[in-house]
Design a protein around this motif. Structure first.
Motif, PDB file in Angstrom:
ATOM      1  N   ARG A 334       0.823  -1.202   0.000  1.00  8.75           N
ATOM      2  CA  ARG A 334       0.000   0.000   0.000  1.00  8.75           C
ATOM      3  C   ARG A 334       0.864   1.262   0.000  1.00  8.75           C
ATOM      4  NH1 ARG A 334      -3.189   1.801   5.237  1.00  8.75           N
ATOM      5  NH2 ARG A 334      -1.339   3.103   5.458  1.00  8.75           N
ATOM      6  N   VAL A 335       1.894   1.259   0.824  1.00 12.90           N
ATOM      7  CA  VAL A 335       2.795   2.421   0.882  1.00 12.90           C
ATOM      8  C   VAL A 335       3.489   2.623  -0.460  1.00 12.90           C
ATOM      9  CG1 VAL A 335       4.859   3.356   1.988  1.00 12.90           C
ATOM     10  CG2 VAL A 335       3.142   2.186   3.372  1.00 12.90           C
ATOM     11  N   ARG A 336       3.876   1.524  -1.090  1.00 14.88           N
ATOM     12  CA  ARG A 336       4.515   1.610  -2.407  1.00 14.88           C
ATOM     13  C   ARG A 336       3.540   2.188  -3.447  1.00 14.88           C
ATOM     14  NH1 ARG A 336       8.616   2.868  -5.350  1.00 14.88           N
ATOM     15  NH2 ARG A 336       9.035   1.526  -7.145  1.00 14.88           N
ATOM     16  N   LEU A 337       2.274   1.749  -3.401  1.00 10.10           N
ATOM     17  CA  LEU A 337       1.263   2.272  -4.322  1.00 10.10           C
ATOM     18  C   LEU A 337       1.030   3.767  -4.103  1.00 10.10           C
ATOM     19  CD1 LEU A 337      -1.435  -0.559  -4.415  1.00 10.10           C
ATOM     20  CD2 LEU A 337      -0.109   0.299  -6.349  1.00 10.10           C
ATOM     21  N   SER A 341       1.537   6.479  -6.962  1.00 11.74           N
ATOM     22  CA  SER A 341       0.415   7.341  -7.314  1.00 11.74           C
ATOM     23  C   SER A 341       0.812   8.811  -7.302  1.00 11.74           C
ATOM     24  CB  SER A 341      -0.744   7.096  -6.341  1.00 11.74           C
ATOM     25  OG  SER A 341      -1.788   8.009  -6.557  1.00 11.74           O
ATOM     26  N   SER A 342       1.629   9.200  -6.312  1.00 13.61           N
ATOM     27  CA  SER A 342       2.068  10.596  -6.238  1.00 13.61           C
ATOM     28  C   SER A 342       3.006  10.953  -7.380  1.00 13.61           C
ATOM     29  CB  SER A 342       2.763  10.850  -4.896  1.00 13.61           C
ATOM     30  OG  SER A 342       3.951  10.073  -4.791  1.00 13.61           O
ATOM     31  N   GLU A 343       3.724   9.953  -7.922  1.00 19.05           N
ATOM     32  CA  GLU A 343       4.647  10.212  -9.032  1.00 19.05           C
ATOM     33  C   GLU A 343       3.903  10.248 -10.370  1.00 19.05           C
ATOM     34  OE1 GLU A 343       7.499   7.108  -8.719  1.00 19.05           O
ATOM     35  OE2 GLU A 343       8.448   7.909  -6.904  1.00 19.05           O
ATOM     36  N   ILE A 344       2.942   9.325 -10.560  1.00 17.14           N
ATOM     37  CA  ILE A 344       2.215   9.239 -11.834  1.00 17.14           C
ATOM     38  C   ILE A 344       1.194  10.377 -11.968  1.00 17.14           C
ATOM     39  CG2 ILE A 344       0.623   7.802 -13.186  1.00 17.14           C
ATOM     40  CD1 ILE A 344       2.002   5.354 -11.961  1.00 17.14           C
ATOM     41  N   LYS A 345       0.568  10.750 -10.866  1.00 14.90           N
ATOM     42  CA  LYS A 345      -0.379  11.873 -10.842  1.00 14.90           C
ATOM     43  C   LYS A 345      -1.563  11.692 -11.786  1.00 14.90           C
ATOM     44  CE  LYS A 345       3.031  15.222  -9.251  1.00 14.90           C
ATOM     45  NZ  LYS A 345       3.739  16.501  -9.511  1.00 14.90           N
ATOM     46  N   ARG A 346      -2.212  10.517 -11.689  1.00 11.46           N
ATOM     47  CA  ARG A 346      -3.479  10.280 -12.394  1.00 11.46           C
ATOM     48  C   ARG A 346      -4.610  10.318 -11.378  1.00 11.46           C
ATOM     49  NH1 ARG A 346      -3.886   5.388 -16.539  1.00 11.46           N
ATOM     50  NH2 ARG A 346      -6.057   5.975 -16.111  1.00 11.46           N
ATOM     51  N   SER A 347      -5.633  11.091 -11.647  1.00 13.16           N
ATOM     52  CA  SER A 347      -6.694  11.304 -10.674  1.00 13.16           C
ATOM     53  C   SER A 347      -7.429  10.018 -10.309  1.00 13.16           C
ATOM     54  CB  SER A 347      -7.696  12.336 -11.196  1.00 13.16           C
ATOM     55  OG  SER A 347      -8.279  11.890 -12.419  1.00 13.16           O
ATOM     56  N   ASP A 348      -7.723   9.173 -11.318  1.00 15.02           N
ATOM     57  CA  ASP A 348      -8.452   7.941 -11.023  1.00 15.02           C
ATOM     58  C   ASP A 348      -7.612   6.992 -10.175  1.00 15.02           C
ATOM     59  OD1 ASP A 348      -6.680   7.601 -13.080  1.00 15.02           O
ATOM     60  OD2 ASP A 348      -7.966   6.260 -14.257  1.00 15.02           O
ATOM     61  N   LEU A 349      -6.290   6.944 -10.442  1.00 14.09           N
ATOM     62  CA  LEU A 349      -5.401   6.105  -9.632  1.00 14.09           C
ATOM     63  C   LEU A 349      -5.304   6.659  -8.212  1.00 14.09           C
ATOM     64  CD1 LEU A 349      -3.362   3.803  -9.299  1.00 14.09           C
ATOM     65  CD2 LEU A 349      -1.594   5.336 -10.197  1.00 14.09           C
ATOM     66  N   THR A 350      -5.208   7.981  -8.113  1.00 13.66           N
ATOM     67  CA  THR A 350      -5.100   8.610  -6.797  1.00 13.66           C
ATOM     68  C   THR A 350      -6.341   8.334  -5.956  1.00 13.66           C
ATOM     69  OG1 THR A 350      -3.721  10.381  -7.704  1.00 13.66           O
ATOM     70  CG2 THR A 350      -4.775  10.791  -5.579  1.00 13.66           C
ATOM     71  N   GLU A 351      -7.523   8.439  -6.557  1.00 15.35           N
ATOM     72  CA  GLU A 351      -8.766   8.189  -5.832  1.00 15.35           C
ATOM     73  C   GLU A 351      -8.849   6.744  -5.354  1.00 15.35           C
ATOM     74  OE1 GLU A 351     -11.945   9.283  -8.362  1.00 15.35           O
ATOM     75  OE2 GLU A 351     -11.513  11.439  -8.313  1.00 15.35           O
ATOM     76  N   THR A 352      -8.437   5.821  -6.232  1.00 12.91           N
ATOM     77  CA  THR A 352      -8.476   4.397  -5.860  1.00 12.91           C
ATOM     78  C   THR A 352      -7.528   4.099  -4.711  1.00 12.91           C
ATOM     79  OG1 THR A 352      -9.013   3.809  -8.150  1.00 12.91           O
ATOM     80  CG2 THR A 352      -8.218   2.044  -6.723  1.00 12.91           C
ATOM     81  N   VAL A 353      -6.325   4.660  -4.795  1.00 20.20           N
ATOM     82  CA  VAL A 353      -5.331   4.428  -3.738  1.00 20.20           C
ATOM     83  C   VAL A 353      -5.798   5.054  -2.419  1.00 20.20           C
ATOM     84  CG1 VAL A 353      -2.986   4.948  -2.976  1.00 20.20           C
ATOM     85  CG2 VAL A 353      -3.394   4.202  -5.325  1.00 20.20           C
ATOM     86  N   ARG A 358      -7.954   4.212   3.140  1.00 19.18           N
ATOM     87  CA  ARG A 358      -8.951   4.344   4.204  1.00 19.18           C
ATOM     88  C   ARG A 358      -9.448   2.975   4.670  1.00 19.18           C
ATOM     89  NH1 ARG A 358     -10.732   8.557   0.785  1.00 19.18           N
ATOM     90  NH2 ARG A 358     -12.404   7.241  -0.063  1.00 19.18           N
ATOM     91  N   VAL A 359      -9.727   2.097   3.719  1.00 19.51           N
ATOM     92  CA  VAL A 359     -10.230   0.759   4.070  1.00 19.51           C
ATOM     93  C   VAL A 359      -9.169  -0.040   4.829  1.00 19.51           C
ATOM     94  CG1 VAL A 359     -11.016  -1.459   3.155  1.00 19.51           C
ATOM     95  CG2 VAL A 359     -11.865   0.677   2.156  1.00 19.51           C
ATOM     96  N   SER A 360      -7.943   0.006   4.347  1.00 13.89           N
ATOM     97  CA  SER A 360      -6.878  -0.765   5.000  1.00 13.89           C
ATOM     98  C   SER A 360      -6.552  -0.199   6.381  1.00 13.89           C
ATOM     99  CB  SER A 360      -5.619  -0.795   4.130  1.00 13.89           C
ATOM    100  OG  SER A 360      -5.127   0.509   3.902  1.00 13.89           O
ATOM    101  N   SER A 361      -6.742   1.110   6.577  1.00 13.86           N
ATOM    102  CA  SER A 361      -6.522   1.706   7.904  1.00 13.86           C
ATOM    103  C   SER A 361      -7.537   1.165   8.905  1.00 13.86           C
ATOM    104  CB  SER A 361      -6.616   3.231   7.828  1.00 13.86           C
ATOM    105  OG  SER A 361      -5.567   3.761   7.049  1.00 13.86           O
TER     106      SER A 361
END
Length: 691
Positions: A334-337, A341-353, A358-361
């Protein structure tokens, strides 16, 4: 029926009842006139006896039965508790615990308890019982409506039982006469009767049964019996719960008022039985199936929720370990994702991550809580132990427990019991003085032992402190030199704290006579090695003549923690977030010197300033080159310190990994973690920085 299927449940519930018996007997010893405690003790003993008999552990049931007979006299005010009775009951409890442990180990639960049974029977037969010797012989018996027997000239309810029932009615409580009919093809009617009593005692208190409980347990009754009970349930609720028991043909629950009770109390047993019979006949005695049909919900009507449905299950600790390990791997990914996500900067990927975060927390919180157990599960055995030790040594000791709700990982809880036993036994034997010594020293005749537990960062601290003799440094050094633990030259260089730690040397003892309870140092080397093996440590603070405090530091041993990631030059470190008070920026002119130590002002006080780069020998960072630097204020109990760092990276959930058996002596580092970028960061232990 295969009773082995219920063995695990029997063991768990037996241990619960034994713990309750221990705790309440200790309470009764300090409040011997409090009959409500006796009632609680009697119910626990009665339930344990019934469970044991049902499971086929006859020796366990027989010993509990003898103890129950004594308690029955006490609760009916026919026997007054004294020291001999308390000691005998406590010995009985010890024997019961031994028998249950034998069952845990696969044994039959048998033990030689002849001496204890003899003592219990001596209490019953001797003149302990008020007026017992003057009691008239039993009169001829008559058969009541229930098929039971009672003395023809006696009363169905004695004065004490009538008084309890009348007071309950006047207080607005529900008082019932319960008439039970068991199916005539039932093979284990005593078991069904036990289940009836279990329901009644869970929801109230049984005052009288006809025939007696002993006769019912030995199946000396037909297929009917009756009970007088005080209950917290309504008439319909109680009847409904009793009808849920299999092989029960019919249940009649009759509410009693003061007028009916007076008839039962003042009339002879035979006449009282007729009154009960009339009450039973006037009630609609319906078979179980018919009542069940009437109670069934009509079409379109919601069925009521089942009462007393169990909300817990037991899970093997190994399954929880597997769950923790799997989630740890999930967290690393999760931390790697998050970083990708912060490097790729795609909104749909960011929302999914972000959603996955939140769920994994939430999942993480649940996983961690599953393994946490209050230290009360260990602490609750110690009041009884201190009581017995104090009595054997003729000392007066009070045990004060605080923080029993502090939680620890289950694996640590299972291992910490024995070290604490050693520390407490040493405190009783060699710490607390005799009454005469304490009075001569100007102290209260009762010594006090404090057992505390509290969280501090990613650790739990358990303290054992007493106001006794304290450690005699000269005597400790003399013994250490004699035993070859240190040389005379080394002894001259030792600080007071280092002298205190000498008592942890193997076989070290300053006792003139080694008792079977402890010798100062005997077993303390085992304490230190056990705590060290758990990743913790133990320290001593002592003042001669004023007492000694043992402080045990234990890791929570949780695989996942929240941490602040920081940099020292090119190196990355993690500091557990639970140890951090706040962060800030410090200018050089804010640093003050106090007796050669660097300090800073913080919240109307002064706290020490620590250079983390010097502690960790960081090669490419020197805070002296900076006009201002970041600081992290950390705490250990009530002590605070400011730690200088190079740069804050940010907060993160990290997986705690052990450094392995070859790096166990690194005091400042408690473990390592794999970051999202694949780098390894060491985890700083703030507790080791604060002295």
């Amino acid at each position: 029926m295969d009773m082995n299927a219920y063995l695990s449940m029997f063991i768990d519930e037996s241990n619960d009842h034994l713990q309750s018996l221990n705790e309440n007997l200790l309470r009764l010893e300090s409040e011997p006139e409090e009959l409500s405690i006796v009632q609680t003790i009697f119910r626990s003993a009665h339930t344990l006896k019934g469970m044991s008999a049902t499971m086929g552990y006859e020796d366990l049931a027989a010993l509990t039965h003898e103890m129950e007979n004594v308690l029955d006299l006490v609760r009916n005010s026919k026997l007054k508790m004294d020291s001999f009775i308390f000691d005998t009951l406590f010995k009985g409890l010890d024997a019961l615990e031994t028998m249950v442990q034998d069952i845990v180990g696969g044994g039959t639960g048998k033990a030689d308890v002849t001496a204890i049974v003899t003592s219990l029977q001596l209490i019953l037969k001797s003149d302990y019982s008020a007026g017992k010797a003057a009691q008239p012989p039993l009169e001829a018996a008559v058969t009541t409506v229930d098929g039971s027997t009672s003395a023809s000239g006696g009363m169905l309810l004695d004065e004490f039982q009538s008084s309890i029932l009348l007071q309950s009615i006047e207080a607005g409580l529900h008082v019932y006469h319960v008439h039970v009919t068991i199916r005539n093809n039932c093979l284990l009617k005593a078991v069904r009767a036990y289940m009836v009593f279990e329901v009644l005692e869970r929801n109230g208190e049984v005052i009288k049964s006809v025939p007696s409980v002993q006769d019912i347990e030995q199946e000396k009754f037909d297929f009917t019996f009756s009970v007088f009970t005080i209950s917290g349930l309504t008439q319909e609720e109680l009847q409904g719960q009793l009808l849920n028991i299999s092989e029960i043909e019919a249940i009649v629950v009759t509410a009693l008022d003061s007028e009916t009770l007076a008839v039962l109390s003042n009339a002879p047993a035979a006449a009282a039985a007729e009154a009960v019979e009339a009450t039973v006949e006037s009630s609609a005695v319906k078979p179980k199936a018919e009542i069940a049909r009437e109670a069934a919900p009509r079409k379109g009507q919601a069925a009521p929720a089942p009462a007393n449905v169990s909300r817990t299950i037991r899970v093997d600790i190994e399954r929880l370990d597997m769950l923790m390990n799997l989630f740890s791997e999930l967290l690393i990914d999760r931390v790697r994702l998050e970083q990708l996500s912060s490097e790729i900067k795609r909104s749909d990927l960011t929302e999914t991550v972000e959603h996955m975060t939140r769920v994994s927390s939430d999942l993480q919180s649940i996983v961690l809580k599953l393994r946490m157990v209050p230290v009360d599960s260990v602490f609750n055995r110690f009041p009884r132990m201190i009581r017995d030790l104090a009595k054997s040594l003729d000392k007066k000791i009070e045990l004060v427990i605080t923080g029993a709700d502090t939680e620890l990982d289950r694996t640590v809880i299972d291992e910490i019991g024995d070290p604490l036993v050693h520390l407490l036994r040493n405190s009783v034997d060699h710490g607390i003085e005799t009454v005469e010594e304490r009075i001569a020293a100007g102290k209260p005749e009762t010594g006090t032992i404090y057992l505390r537990a509290y969280h501090s960062g990613n650790h739990v601290f358990i303290e054992v402190e007493e106001d006794g003799r304290g450690i005699h440094h000269e005597r400790v050094l003399k013994t250490a030199i004699k035993n070859g633990v240190v040389t005379e030259e080394q002894a001259k260089q030792l600080s007071p704290d280092e002298i205190n730690m000498l008592i942890f040397a193997a076989g070290f003892s300053t006792a003139d006579k080694i008792s079977d309870i402890s010798g100062r140092g005997v077993g303390l080397d085992v304490v230190k090695s056990k705590i060290t093996s758990l990743g913790g440590n133990v320290t001593i603070d002592s003042a001669f003549g004023r007492g000694t405090k043992f402080s045990v530091q234990l890791p929570l041993t949780l695989s996942i923690i929240s941490a602040m990631l920081i940099k020292l030059g090119s190196e990355k470190y993690a500091i557990p977030l639970s140890s951090i008070v706040e962060t800030g920026i410090l200018r050089k002119e804010q640093i003050i010197n106090v007796h050669g130590n660097r300090m800073i002002e913080f919240r109307n006080g002064i706290i020490p300033l620590i250079s983390l780069s010097k502690v960790l020998d960081s090669p490419d960072f020197n805070e002296n080159d900076e006009d201002e630097t970041e600081i992290v204020v950390v705490r250990k109990g009530e002590k605070w310190a400011a730690v200088m760092v190079d740069e804050f990276i940010g907060q993160s959930e990290i997986v705690l990994k052990s450094l392995g058996k070859y790096l166990t002596n690194i005091e400042t580092i408690s473990g390592a973690t794999i970051l999202g970028d694949g780098y390894v960061a060491l985890i700083v232990d703030p507790n080791s920085l604060i002295k």
